[in-house]
Design a protein around this motif. Sequence first.
Motif, short mmCIF file in Angstrom:
data_model
loop_
_atom_site.label_atom_id
_atom_site.label_comp_id
_atom_site.label_asym_id
_atom_site.label_seq_id
_atom_site.Cartn_x
_atom_site.Cartn_y
_atom_site.Cartn_z
N PHE A 1 -26.66 -22.16 -19.28
CA PHE A 1 -27.61 -21.89 -18.19
C PHE A 1 -28.04 -20.43 -18.12
O PHE A 1 -29.23 -20.13 -17.92
N THR A 2 -27.10 -19.52 -18.29
CA THR A 2 -27.45 -18.10 -18.16
C THR A 2 -28.33 -17.65 -19.31
O THR A 2 -29.34 -16.94 -19.10
N THR A 3 -28.01 -18.03 -20.52
CA THR A 3 -28.84 -17.66 -21.66
C THR A 3 -30.21 -18.29 -21.56
O THR A 3 -31.23 -17.65 -21.86
N GLY A 4 -30.27 -19.55 -21.13
CA GLY A 4 -31.55 -20.21 -20.97
C GLY A 4 -32.43 -19.52 -19.94
O GLY A 4 -33.63 -19.28 -20.18
N ALA A 5 -31.85 -19.18 -18.79
CA ALA A 5 -32.62 -18.49 -17.75
C ALA A 5 -33.09 -17.12 -18.22
O ALA A 5 -34.23 -16.71 -17.95
N LEU B 1 -35.66 -15.59 -28.63
CA LEU B 1 -35.20 -14.63 -27.64
C LEU B 1 -33.82 -15.02 -27.12
O LEU B 1 -32.93 -14.17 -26.96
N GLY B 2 -33.65 -16.31 -26.84
CA GLY B 2 -32.36 -16.78 -26.34
C GLY B 2 -31.25 -16.58 -27.34
O GLY B 2 -30.12 -16.19 -26.98
N LEU B 3 -31.53 -16.84 -28.62
CA LEU B 3 -30.51 -16.64 -29.64
C LEU B 3 -30.14 -15.16 -29.75
O LEU B 3 -28.96 -14.82 -29.93
N GLY C 1 -29.41 -23.98 -24.63
CA GLY C 1 -29.96 -23.59 -23.34
C GLY C 1 -31.33 -22.95 -23.47
O GLY C 1 -32.21 -23.16 -22.62
N SER C 2 -31.55 -22.20 -24.54
CA SER C 2 -32.84 -21.57 -24.77
C SER C 2 -33.91 -22.60 -25.12
O SER C 2 -35.07 -22.47 -24.71
N VAL C 3 -33.53 -23.60 -25.89
CA VAL C 3 -34.47 -24.69 -26.18
C VAL C 3 -34.88 -25.40 -24.89
O VAL C 3 -36.06 -25.69 -24.66
#
Length: 216
Positions: A95-99, A136-138, A176-178
């Motif tokens: 959740f945090t990485t996705g946000a 960006l998330g990765l 989460g980034s996806v």
Amino acid sequence: MSQSFLTPRRGAWVIFADVCRIATLLCAGLALVFWGPDKVIAFLAVTGILLIPRAMRMPSPFDAALALTMFVSTLTGAVGWYENLDWWDKVAHFFTTGAAAAMLCLIIVACGLVDNLFDSTKERYRTRVMVQTTSLGLSIAVIWEMMEWIYKDINTDDPPATYLDTMADLMAGTVGSVAAGVVLLVWARASGGSRSLGGAQGAERIGPAAHRNPQP
């Protein structure tokens, strides 16, 4: 930017995000008493990060999501959830990485660092949004793991991170980034190009309406 920061904003999402920011700052004071100076630094750093989307007047739902996930992630780290709950680490990374990935994607568009990713008139715009957000998330997930490794190397009281744990965290952050990319696409489609992003260069509209109604 200071003028944008001080300009009142309305809406439940804005209020919720500001409450999370204030709670994060207050926890820095609690950390000074209960959790130690390293946690004080963590809460203060997160508070500083959360002021960026506030100052840039980023879309309030994504601002609220980032504020909530970073506050909860930092607080649960202070109280020991990462060590005591095996599953929580992966949930936090998802959740945090996705946000954070969604917010960073919006920020770079607002700053004009990339073309408007949400312009549906451009070829393969969905793919562009997904690739940008996931990349960006990765990157965020990798930096997170590097910082975690440095912290655990300095703080010898914490057990060192294992290879499998690091890979699982990276996987959770990537997934989460996806998911964040999908949410951005749904949000952009629902807006019909009628919503705008903040930024130092002024409002930037998303979607094809950006070409029909340019902002000064």
